[in-house]
Design an enzyme around this catalytic site. Structure first.
Site, PDB file in Angstrom:
ATOM      1  N   ASN A  56      69.095  49.586  54.652  1.00 23.07           N
ATOM      2  CA  ASN A  56      69.314  49.996  53.260  1.00 23.07           C
ATOM      3  C   ASN A  56      69.332  48.732  52.413  1.00 23.07           C
ATOM      4  OD1 ASN A  56      70.228  50.894  50.796  1.00 23.07           O
ATOM      5  ND2 ASN A  56      72.025  51.960  51.616  1.00 23.07           N
TER       6      ASN A  56
ATOM      7  N   ARG B 190      65.898  53.438  54.020  1.00 20.83           N
ATOM      8  CA  ARG B 190      66.253  54.147  52.808  1.00 20.83           C
ATOM      9  C   ARG B 190      65.260  53.737  51.726  1.00 20.83           C
ATOM     10  NH1 ARG B 190      70.468  52.773  48.156  1.00 20.83           N
ATOM     11  NH2 ARG B 190      70.391  54.767  47.099  1.00 20.83           N
TER      12      ARG B 190
ATOM     13  N   HIS C 111      70.600  60.167  45.033  1.00 20.62           N
ATOM     14  CA  HIS C 111      71.731  60.437  45.947  1.00 20.62           C
ATOM     15  C   HIS C 111      71.423  61.634  46.854  1.00 20.62           C
ATOM     16  CE1 HIS C 111      74.858  58.704  42.813  1.00 20.62           C
ATOM     17  NE2 HIS C 111      74.304  57.729  43.547  1.00 20.62           N
TER      18      HIS C 111
ATOM     19  N   ARG D 281      77.497  53.008  33.880  1.00 26.27           N
ATOM     20  CA  ARG D 281      76.415  53.764  33.248  1.00 26.27           C
ATOM     21  C   ARG D 281      76.989  54.890  32.397  1.00 26.27           C
ATOM     22  NH1 ARG D 281      73.204  55.370  38.452  1.00 26.27           N
ATOM     23  NH2 ARG D 281      74.071  53.652  39.631  1.00 26.27           N
TER      24      ARG D 281
ATOM     25  N   GLU E  32      75.236  58.466  54.557  1.00 28.51           N
ATOM     26  CA  GLU E  32      73.787  58.444  54.376  1.00 28.51           C
ATOM     27  C   GLU E  32      73.090  57.830  55.589  1.00 28.51           C
ATOM     28  OE1 GLU E  32      75.081  56.839  50.567  1.00 28.51           O
ATOM     29  OE2 GLU E  32      73.143  57.496  49.762  1.00 28.51           O
TER      30      GLU E  32
END
Ligand code: ADP
Length: 369
Positions: free
Chosen positions: A7, A65, A154, A212, A355
């Site tokens: 990742n 990923r 996600h 964000r 994940e």
């Protein structure tokens, strides 16, 4: 099968060697940090991959990923020259992510040439979204020619959470999964298929996040362009890096700091938490209607797994849907899986996301297929 999961971010490479099977086993776990920074652990992604591989043996396949799979990939795929080319094309849609994912892939391919490499996309889970959920109300040509649509992100996390919650529920029902980390998103899942998600064309839409903004009226951008003379780069920075919990509180992007400050009487920290929770309640409510009712609600990632106060606030806002927490269960379920709702109330679970395990599972499945 022993799968190496990679990742790669802009300045870090996380890796895990996972033995797949009926129960996955993490054999090795590590991270190369501050790639390309002065005094960092590696000059570039190639060096970072070399470093990661140094202590590893017995790898049978590599799972990568990849953030953006565009409209092409509805599932995980073995990486061929053609797949690599499409991932590169998708870099235009995810300039902050795909190039790093590709750099790590290319480096590992050189070093592990004879092994199968598989790409697992953050976007592919959302291929099942109906057009009414992925279209923006722009002139049609912007969808057709410029590929402006909701992609969602996600996805690997939401897919893991939905699968796990389905197992706890005893069947894939209607679920709302909340991934609340630095980036935050909520997803509506019906029978194992995603039907809507809060992240959009970019990972900027939807919930309030660490730094964000999530949803804002796009008219604000035009106004700031006119009145403050902010150009596109400045606006992009404002919404991605200076907003969210950090911008509202003027203090930190970290929920821990804000809860501490709020308890000590900082009114803006308190307000930032309130806006965060309110926005989440608003989305969950909308998705409840989208699903026509829900059978369960899931909290995950840094905030979802750890911040019991946020869970309490959000669930109070959902009492009209039959959500009621068991306060004791909520208080004690931290960084581990557990049901936190009261007996007889709608099931609410905390599920630590994973994940990496999902990527390892997909990789083994693709290689065996
Ligand atoms: P990322 O999206 O970068 O993986 P995380 O999932 O770690 O981020 O989430 C970061 C957020 O989760 C922060 O707001 C932080 O306050 C909260 N958080 C993460 N870990 C913990 C912890 N162990 N205890 C309390 N809060 C945590």
């Amino acid at each position: 099968m022993d799968v190496l999961v990679l990742n790669a971010g802009s300045s870090s490479l996380k890796y895990q060697l996972i033995r797949t099977g009926t129960h996955e086993e993490v054999l090795v776990k590590g991270q190369v940090e501050r790639i390309g920074e002065p005094g960092g652990e590696a000059h570039n992604h190639a060096e970072a991959v070399e470093r990661a591989l140094a202590g590893l043996s017995g790898i049978e396949a590599v799972g990568h990923r990849v953030v953006h799979g565009g409209v092409r990939f509805s599932g995980s795929v073995r990486i061929t020259g053609e797949v690599e080319r499409v991932i590169e094309e998708c870099s235009a849609l995810a300039p902050l992510h795909n190039p790093h994912n590709l750099a790590a892939y290319r480096a590992s391919r050189r070093l592990l040439e004879n092994l199968p490499h598989v790409a697992v996309f953050d976007t592919s889970f959302f291929h099942t979204l109906p057009a009414r959920a992925y279209l923006y109300a722009l002139p049609w040509e912007y969808y057709e020619r410029d590929h402006i649509r909701r992609y969602g992100f996600h996805g690997t996390s939401h897919r893991y959470l939905a699968a796990r919650a389905g197992a706890l529920l005893g069947g894939a029902g209607k679920l709302i999964t909340c991934h609340l980390g630095n980036g935050c998103s909520v997803c509506a899942v019906d029978g194992g298929r995603a039907v809507d998600v809060s992240l959009g064309f970019t990972p900027l839409e939807g919930l309030v996040m660490g730094s964000r903004s999530g949803d804002i009226d796009p008219g604000i951008l035009f106004h700031l362009g006119r009145t403050r003379g902010l150009d596109l780069a400045a606006l992009e920075r404002l919404l991605n890096r200076e907003s969210g919990l950090k911008g509202l509180s003027g203090r930190s992007n970290d929920m821990r700091d804000l809860e501490e400050a709020a308890v000590a009487g900082d009114a803006r920290a308190e307000l930032a938490i309130e806006v965060f929770c309110y926005r989440l309640v608003r989305y969950i409510g909308a998705f409840w209607a989208v699903l026509g009712g829900a059978d369960g609600l899931v909290f995950s990632a840094g905030i979802g797994e750890n911040r019991t106060g946020v869970r309490t606030r959000v669930c109070r806002g959902l009492e009209c849907f039959g959500v009621r927490l068991d306060e004791e269960a909520n208080r004690t379920t931290v960084r581990r899986e557990g049901r936190i709702s009261a007996d007889g109330a709608l099931p609410v679970w905390v599920i630590p996301t994973n994940e990496e395990v999902m990527i390892a599972r997909d990789t083994a499945a693709v290689v065996r297929a």
